[in-house]
Design an enzyme around this catalytic site. Structure first.
Site, PDB file in Angstrom:
ATOM      1  N   ARG A  96       0.815  -1.217   0.000  1.00  0.00           N
ATOM      2  CA  ARG A  96       0.000   0.000   0.000  1.00  0.00           C
ATOM      3  C   ARG A  96       0.849   1.269   0.000  1.00  0.00           C
ATOM      4  O   ARG A  96       0.409   2.313  -0.483  1.00  0.00           O
ATOM      5  CB  ARG A  96      -0.911   0.014   1.219  1.00  0.00           C
ATOM      6  CG  ARG A  96      -2.052  -0.961   1.106  1.00  0.00           C
ATOM      7  CD  ARG A  96      -3.015  -0.702   2.211  1.00  0.00           C
ATOM      8  NE  ARG A  96      -4.108  -1.634   2.224  1.00  0.00           N
ATOM      9  CZ  ARG A  96      -5.088  -1.594   3.107  1.00  0.00           C
ATOM     10  NH1 ARG A  96      -5.092  -0.674   4.036  1.00  0.00           N
ATOM     11  NH2 ARG A  96      -6.054  -2.471   3.073  1.00  0.00           N
ATOM     12  N   ASP A 132     -15.377   9.888   8.931  1.00  0.00           N
ATOM     13  CA  ASP A 132     -14.378   8.844   8.719  1.00  0.00           C
ATOM     14  C   ASP A 132     -13.005   9.477   8.957  1.00  0.00           C
ATOM     15  O   ASP A 132     -12.853  10.701   8.918  1.00  0.00           O
ATOM     16  CB  ASP A 132     -14.463   8.284   7.286  1.00  0.00           C
ATOM     17  CG  ASP A 132     -13.799   6.918   7.158  1.00  0.00           C
ATOM     18  OD1 ASP A 132     -14.509   5.896   7.167  1.00  0.00           O
ATOM     19  OD2 ASP A 132     -12.551   6.865   7.086  1.00  0.00           O
TER      20      ASP A 132
HETATM   21  C1  SAM Z   1     -14.125  -1.487   6.538  1.00  0.00           C
HETATM   22  S1  SAM Z   1     -14.653   0.191   6.476  1.00  0.00           S
HETATM   23  C2  SAM Z   1     -16.324   0.046   7.044  1.00  0.00           C
HETATM   24  C3  SAM Z   1     -17.254   1.008   6.352  1.00  0.00           C
HETATM   25  C4  SAM Z   1     -18.738   0.914   6.745  1.00  0.00           C
HETATM   26  N1  SAM Z   1     -18.936   1.280   8.115  1.00  0.00           N
HETATM   27  C5  SAM Z   1     -19.269  -0.470   6.502  1.00  0.00           C
HETATM   28  O1  SAM Z   1     -19.516  -1.220   7.441  1.00  0.00           O
HETATM   29  O2  SAM Z   1     -19.471  -0.831   5.338  1.00  0.00           O
HETATM   30  C6  SAM Z   1     -13.811   0.851   7.907  1.00  0.00           C
HETATM   31  C7  SAM Z   1     -13.709   2.370   7.887  1.00  0.00           C
HETATM   32  O3  SAM Z   1     -13.242   2.803   9.171  1.00  0.00           O
HETATM   33  C8  SAM Z   1     -12.393   3.921   8.984  1.00  0.00           C
HETATM   34  N2  SAM Z   1     -11.525   4.058  10.168  1.00  0.00           N
HETATM   35  C9  SAM Z   1     -10.440   3.315  10.518  1.00  0.00           C
HETATM   36  N3  SAM Z   1      -9.902   3.783  11.653  1.00  0.00           N
HETATM   37  C10 SAM Z   1     -10.649   4.838  12.045  1.00  0.00           C
HETATM   38  C11 SAM Z   1     -10.582   5.748  13.133  1.00  0.00           C
HETATM   39  N4  SAM Z   1      -9.617   5.658  14.055  1.00  0.00           N
HETATM   40  N5  SAM Z   1     -11.522   6.716  13.206  1.00  0.00           N
HETATM   41  C12 SAM Z   1     -12.494   6.830  12.257  1.00  0.00           C
HETATM   42  N6  SAM Z   1     -12.606   6.005  11.203  1.00  0.00           N
HETATM   43  C13 SAM Z   1     -11.689   5.021  11.086  1.00  0.00           C
HETATM   44  C14 SAM Z   1     -11.644   3.588   7.713  1.00  0.00           C
HETATM   45  O4  SAM Z   1     -11.112   4.734   7.097  1.00  0.00           O
HETATM   46  C15 SAM Z   1     -12.713   2.900   6.875  1.00  0.00           C
HETATM   47  O5  SAM Z   1     -13.334   3.774   5.973  1.00  0.00           O
END
Ligand code: SAM
Length: 317
Positions: free
Chosen positions: A67, A179
């Site tokens: 990445r 996010d």
């Molecule tokens: C796998 S996606 C899930 C998206 C959606 N909630 C779903 O269930 O389809 C996880 C998301 O969490 C965000 N994320 C990761 N760490 C985070 C943090 N510390 N605070 C806020 N968002 C975070 C990532 O950028 C990503 O977009």
């Protein structure tokens, strides 16, 4: 090219198959073959875990290497040691640090992912909150989508609640979508998706809430301005001490992000969710994120669906 420019040689398709051509490694830029050493992985892992709460077990080293490789290319940096040093001396607001965090987040999402939650929202959650708290009727219903990724989840919420509103005169609601990744937030705000991405959206909703691009051959659709106006996007790190969500909310969707956090972090965030919610408010987590023995004042009311203690309905943690 001007009329007098030499014509480029026409491509030749004869000769040895590519696999047997003796490519010289010297022709390849250094970043192409750079390797993320155990030491540099360790240095970056600590930054990621501290800043974003995202656990980086050793097995993620190869994923991180691939990445980050394009960051080396874009910055003209030859090896991961130099890149790790750059990240380590950056401040969180610095452009490269933000890009680094964008690279390490996993953003997989879908419209209507884990569909049962949206049925429960329409059939149980909102009617309960409306009856007990007047949410949506006496005042706006507020939903916070706390890891919204590229927007499929908050737009699904907006579609489902718009359908409820269509048969419930006077219902008002609003969605806050946050996010950590700036890159996904930009894509979410544009609200442009491929035909394949919107496949899970029921046809009658596609017709109401999605617009086809003028050039049909592109196979793209865009969320209508009316639906986009119901969702406000912003950057928020769940690990930060200060969350820029100032109001109390009725419902929190925080799905498929807790899997990246350790249990202590999950508990700390869940306790803060409870303070952010109205009494009797709901939390939806991802299907693999059930609360098991966590020390938090939440009661299970359905599959990975929880409620805070309420003064009106006798729900107690
Ligand atoms: C796998 S996606 C899930 C998206 C959606 N909630 C779903 O269930 O389809 C996880 C998301 O969490 C965000 N994320 C990761 N760490 C985070 C943090 N510390 N605070 C806020 N968002 C975070 C990532 O950028 C990503 O977009």
């Amino acid at each position: 090219m001007t009329a007098s420019s030499p014509r480029p040689a026409s491509p030749s398709w004869r000769g040895e198959p590519l696999s047997t051509v003796n490519e010289s490694n010297a022709m390849r830029p250094a970043w192409f073959d750079a390797h993320l050493s155990t030491r540099d992985f360790e240095r970056l892992r600590i930054v990621i875990e501290r800043y974003a709460g995202i656990r980086m077990p050793d097995a993620k080293s190869t994923m991180l290497e691939s990445r980050l490789r394009h960051r080396l290319r874009d910055l003209g940096i030859e090896d991961f040691g130099e890149y790790a040093a750059l990240v380590l001396r950056s401040r969180p607001q610095d452009a490269e640090f933000v890009r680094f965090i964008d690279c390490v987040t996993t953003n997989k999402t879908d419209f209507f992912r884990e569909r049962g939650h949206f049925d429960y929202l329409a059939q149980t959650t909102w009617p309960t909150l409306a009856t007990e708290l007047g949410a949506g009727l006496d005042r706006e219903l507020v939903v916070w989508c706390a890891a919204s990724s590229t927007g499929e989840e908050p737009y699904t919420l907006a579609m489902v609640l718009s359908e409820v509103a269509a048969r419930t005169p006077g219902l008002r609601f609003r969605i806050i979508a946050t996010d950590l990744s700036t890159e996904v937030l930009e894509r979410a705000q544009r609200g442009v998706y491929t035909d394949a991405q919107v496949e899970p959206v029921p046809l009658h909703m596609r017709m109401k809430y999605l617009m086809r691009s003028k050039d049909r051959s592109q196979g793209l659709v865009r969320v209508t301005p009316a639906l986009r106006s119901l969702v406000r996007f912003g950057r928020l790190n769940l690990v930060d001490d200060d969350w820029p969500v100032r109001e109390r909310v009725d419902i929190i969707f925080c799905r498929n992000v807790f899997i990246y956090f350790d249990r202590k972090m999950q508990e700390a965030i869940l306790r803060r969710f409870c303070r952010q919610l109205v009494p009797g408010g709901y939390v939806f987590l991802g299907h693999a994120e059930a609360i098991n023995g966590h020390d938090v004042p939440l009661k299970s009311v359905g599959p990975t669906t929880y409620r805070t203690a309420s003064t009106t309905n006798g729900v107690r943690a």
